[in-house]
Motif scaffolding. Sequence first.
Motif, PDB file in Angstrom:
ATOM      1  N   THR A 113       0.842  -1.195   0.000  1.00  0.00           N
ATOM      2  CA  THR A 113       0.000   0.000   0.000  1.00  0.00           C
ATOM      3  C   THR A 113       0.877   1.245   0.000  1.00  0.00           C
ATOM      4  OG1 THR A 113      -1.874   1.071   1.104  1.00  0.00           O
ATOM      5  CG2 THR A 113      -0.178   0.127   2.531  1.00  0.00           C
ATOM      6  N   TRP A 114       0.259   2.394  -0.256  1.00  0.00           N
ATOM      7  CA  TRP A 114       0.972   3.668  -0.176  1.00  0.00           C
ATOM      8  C   TRP A 114       0.993   4.103   1.285  1.00  0.00           C
ATOM      9  CZ3 TRP A 114       3.477   5.278  -4.340  1.00  0.00           C
ATOM     10  CH2 TRP A 114       3.052   4.846  -5.596  1.00  0.00           C
ATOM     11  N   VAL A 115       2.170   4.477   1.773  1.00  0.00           N
ATOM     12  CA  VAL A 115       2.318   4.930   3.157  1.00  0.00           C
ATOM     13  C   VAL A 115       2.973   6.310   3.162  1.00  0.00           C
ATOM     14  CG1 VAL A 115       2.449   2.604   4.145  1.00  0.00           C
ATOM     15  CG2 VAL A 115       4.549   3.754   3.418  1.00  0.00           C
ATOM     16  N   ASN A 116       2.747   7.039   4.242  1.00  0.00           N
ATOM     17  CA  ASN A 116       3.329   8.362   4.393  1.00  0.00           C
ATOM     18  C   ASN A 116       4.858   8.265   4.332  1.00  0.00           C
ATOM     19  OD1 ASN A 116       3.306  11.155   4.903  1.00  0.00           O
ATOM     20  ND2 ASN A 116       3.741  10.784   7.049  1.00  0.00           N
ATOM     21  N   ASP A 117       5.485   9.223   3.643  1.00  0.00           N
ATOM     22  CA  ASP A 117       6.932   9.264   3.516  1.00  0.00           C
ATOM     23  C   ASP A 117       7.444  10.558   4.142  1.00  0.00           C
ATOM     24  OD1 ASP A 117       9.591   9.183   2.817  1.00  0.00           O
ATOM     25  OD2 ASP A 117       9.256   8.899   0.670  1.00  0.00           O
ATOM     26  N   PRO A 118       7.722  10.519   5.450  1.00  0.00           N
ATOM     27  CA  PRO A 118       8.150  11.741   6.130  1.00  0.00           C
ATOM     28  C   PRO A 118       9.437  12.326   5.550  1.00  0.00           C
ATOM     29  CG  PRO A 118       7.983   9.890   7.693  1.00  0.00           C
ATOM     30  CD  PRO A 118       7.663   9.372   6.332  1.00  0.00           C
ATOM     31  N   GLU A 119      10.317  11.478   5.054  1.00  0.00           N
ATOM     32  CA  GLU A 119      11.585  11.950   4.476  1.00  0.00           C
ATOM     33  C   GLU A 119      11.325  12.797   3.229  1.00  0.00           C
ATOM     34  OE1 GLU A 119      15.292   9.791   2.347  1.00  0.00           O
ATOM     35  OE2 GLU A 119      14.759   9.007   4.326  1.00  0.00           O
ATOM     36  N   ALA A 124      10.870  18.193   0.719  1.00  0.00           N
ATOM     37  CA  ALA A 124      10.080  19.200   0.002  1.00  0.00           C
ATOM     38  C   ALA A 124       9.974  20.478   0.819  1.00  0.00           C
ATOM     39  CB  ALA A 124       8.693  18.649  -0.313  1.00  0.00           C
ATOM     40  N   GLN A 125       9.749  20.353   2.113  1.00  0.00           N
ATOM     41  CA  GLN A 125       9.641  21.534   2.969  1.00  0.00           C
ATOM     42  C   GLN A 125      10.970  22.287   3.015  1.00  0.00           C
ATOM     43  OE1 GLN A 125       8.369  19.552   6.537  1.00  0.00           O
ATOM     44  NE2 GLN A 125       6.192  19.876   6.118  1.00  0.00           N
ATOM     45  N   THR A 126      12.060  21.548   3.136  1.00  0.00           N
ATOM     46  CA  THR A 126      13.386  22.172   3.176  1.00  0.00           C
ATOM     47  C   THR A 126      13.673  22.897   1.867  1.00  0.00           C
ATOM     48  OG1 THR A 126      14.170  20.466   4.702  1.00  0.00           O
ATOM     49  CG2 THR A 126      15.854  21.702   3.509  1.00  0.00           C
ATOM     50  N   THR A 127      13.363  22.263   0.756  1.00  0.00           N
ATOM     51  CA  THR A 127      13.575  22.878  -0.555  1.00  0.00           C
ATOM     52  C   THR A 127      12.766  24.162  -0.688  1.00  0.00           C
ATOM     53  OG1 THR A 127      14.025  20.724  -1.545  1.00  0.00           O
ATOM     54  CG2 THR A 127      13.392  22.488  -3.054  1.00  0.00           C
ATOM     55  N   GLN A 128      11.536  24.130  -0.219  1.00  0.00           N
ATOM     56  CA  GLN A 128      10.684  25.321  -0.288  1.00  0.00           C
ATOM     57  C   GLN A 128      11.279  26.462   0.544  1.00  0.00           C
ATOM     58  OE1 GLN A 128       6.682  24.734   1.108  1.00  0.00           O
ATOM     59  NE2 GLN A 128       5.988  26.704   0.355  1.00  0.00           N
ATOM     60  N   VAL A 129      11.799  26.151   1.737  1.00  0.00           N
ATOM     61  CA  VAL A 129      12.408  27.183   2.588  1.00  0.00           C
ATOM     62  C   VAL A 129      13.664  27.739   1.927  1.00  0.00           C
ATOM     63  CG1 VAL A 129      13.571  27.612   4.798  1.00  0.00           C
ATOM     64  CG2 VAL A 129      11.434  26.321   4.744  1.00  0.00           C
ATOM     65  N   ILE A 130      14.485  26.875   1.339  1.00  0.00           N
ATOM     66  CA  ILE A 130      15.708  27.329   0.653  1.00  0.00           C
ATOM     67  C   ILE A 130      15.342  28.313  -0.456  1.00  0.00           C
ATOM     68  CG2 ILE A 130      17.569  26.590  -0.903  1.00  0.00           C
ATOM     69  CD1 ILE A 130      17.755  24.014   0.838  1.00  0.00           C
ATOM     70  N   GLN A 131      14.324  27.967  -1.253  1.00  0.00           N
ATOM     71  CA  GLN A 131      13.925  28.833  -2.359  1.00  0.00           C
ATOM     72  C   GLN A 131      13.374  30.163  -1.853  1.00  0.00           C
ATOM     73  OE1 GLN A 131      11.215  26.207  -4.405  1.00  0.00           O
ATOM     74  NE2 GLN A 131      12.851  25.232  -5.575  1.00  0.00           N
ATOM     75  N   GLN A 132      12.548  30.104  -0.820  1.00  0.00           N
ATOM     76  CA  GLN A 132      11.985  31.333  -0.271  1.00  0.00           C
ATOM     77  C   GLN A 132      13.086  32.201   0.341  1.00  0.00           C
ATOM     78  OE1 GLN A 132       8.560  30.810   2.240  1.00  0.00           O
ATOM     79  NE2 GLN A 132       8.405  32.985   2.692  1.00  0.00           N
ATOM     80  N   LEU A 173      19.032  38.485   9.720  1.00  0.00           N
ATOM     81  CA  LEU A 173      18.067  37.542  10.304  1.00  0.00           C
ATOM     82  C   LEU A 173      17.680  36.448   9.301  1.00  0.00           C
ATOM     83  CD1 LEU A 173      15.820  40.049  12.313  1.00  0.00           C
ATOM     84  CD2 LEU A 173      17.577  38.488  13.208  1.00  0.00           C
ATOM     85  N   LEU A 174      17.556  36.826   8.027  1.00  0.00           N
ATOM     86  CA  LEU A 174      17.267  35.825   6.984  1.00  0.00           C
ATOM     87  C   LEU A 174      18.402  34.804   6.885  1.00  0.00           C
ATOM     88  CD1 LEU A 174      15.804  37.828   3.949  1.00  0.00           C
ATOM     89  CD2 LEU A 174      14.609  36.159   5.384  1.00  0.00           C
ATOM     90  N   ASN A 175      19.638  35.311   6.931  1.00  0.00           N
ATOM     91  CA  ASN A 175      20.793  34.412   6.815  1.00  0.00           C
ATOM     92  C   ASN A 175      20.874  33.429   7.972  1.00  0.00           C
ATOM     93  OD1 ASN A 175      22.399  34.652   4.433  1.00  0.00           O
ATOM     94  ND2 ASN A 175      22.786  36.774   5.028  1.00  0.00           N
ATOM     95  N   ARG A 176      20.311  33.772   9.097  1.00  0.00           N
ATOM     96  CA  ARG A 176      20.347  32.888  10.264  1.00  0.00           C
ATOM     97  C   ARG A 176      19.318  31.762  10.187  1.00  0.00           C
ATOM     98  NH1 ARG A 176      21.050  37.488  14.975  1.00  0.00           N
ATOM     99  NH2 ARG A 176      23.235  37.956  14.500  1.00  0.00           N
ATOM    100  N   ILE A 177      18.407  31.861   9.242  1.00  0.00           N
ATOM    101  CA  ILE A 177      17.384  30.817   9.112  1.00  0.00           C
ATOM    102  C   ILE A 177      18.028  29.541   8.586  1.00  0.00           C
ATOM    103  CG2 ILE A 177      15.364  30.101   7.755  1.00  0.00           C
ATOM    104  CD1 ILE A 177      14.308  32.930   8.152  1.00  0.00           C
ATOM    105  N   ASN A 178      17.780  28.442   9.289  1.00  0.00           N
ATOM    106  CA  ASN A 178      18.281  27.131   8.875  1.00  0.00           C
ATOM    107  C   ASN A 178      17.139  26.403   8.160  1.00  0.00           C
ATOM    108  OD1 ASN A 178      19.248  24.562   8.540  1.00  0.00           O
ATOM    109  ND2 ASN A 178      19.822  24.262  10.679  1.00  0.00           N
ATOM    110  N   PRO A 179      17.260  26.194   6.831  1.00  0.00           N
ATOM    111  CA  PRO A 179      16.184  25.533   6.077  1.00  0.00           C
ATOM    112  C   PRO A 179      15.831  24.143   6.618  1.00  0.00           C
ATOM    113  CG  PRO A 179      17.761  26.523   4.582  1.00  0.00           C
ATOM    114  CD  PRO A 179      18.355  26.616   5.957  1.00  0.00           C
ATOM    115  N   TYR A 180      16.790  23.497   7.284  1.00  0.00           N
ATOM    116  CA  TYR A 180      16.545  22.145   7.784  1.00  0.00           C
ATOM    117  C   TYR A 180      15.679  22.143   9.041  1.00  0.00           C
ATOM    118  CZ  TYR A 180      19.970  21.180   4.267  1.00  0.00           C
ATOM    119  OH  TYR A 180      20.611  21.107   3.065  1.00  0.00           O
TER     120      TYR A 180
END
Length: 194
Positions: A113-119, A124-132, A173-180
């Motif tokens: 079955t399809w299961v949630n893939d937290p990784e 995806a969330q990290t990539t979105q933060v890096i781009q923003q 302050l932006l530079n201090r943001i850790n995308p991870y």
Amino acid sequence: MTFKMTNTNRTITIYNLSSATNEFIGKGDGYIPANTGLPAYSTDIAPPTTKDGFVAVFNFDSGKWSLVEDHREKVVYDIHTGESTTINQLGKLPDDVVSIAPAGYFVKWDGETWVNDPEAEKTAQTTQVIQQKESLLTLAASKIAPLQDAVDLDIATEAEAAFLLAWKKYRILLNRINPYDAPDIKWPPMPDTE
């Protein structure tokens, strides 16, 4: 029984085949003139009874019918990407597709079955933060450059000097943001440029 030519005209039952797949598409009476063969894409050998999900396909080399799986027009999903595709050929389904649609964007196939893939979700969330972050840093640099020019040339107004400091603080302050740290990101407020 295999077709044999004769020197007399006759009408026999023929089984018509698809020119693309050699699958049985219907039967009818065929007029066979003396000393001629069967019409193209036909046989005088009756097809076997088919069951749901199969079609009868004739092999001219062996002169035999076989039952072949038919999944044409069925929508399936790639177990690696979740992408949908529509089957358009006869035969078994490929090993890397399933008929169950993935529920959501961040899922993976576990063999049943399809299961949630937290990784995948975290990536995806990290990539979105890096781009923003990159976009906001570019914006800050574009705001800072002309203000810095005004200060460097000693022609900045008090408001411009204040905006320059606000934008520089914002950029730090932006530079201090850790995308991870996504999705727990607290974005600094953008300087008020009014």
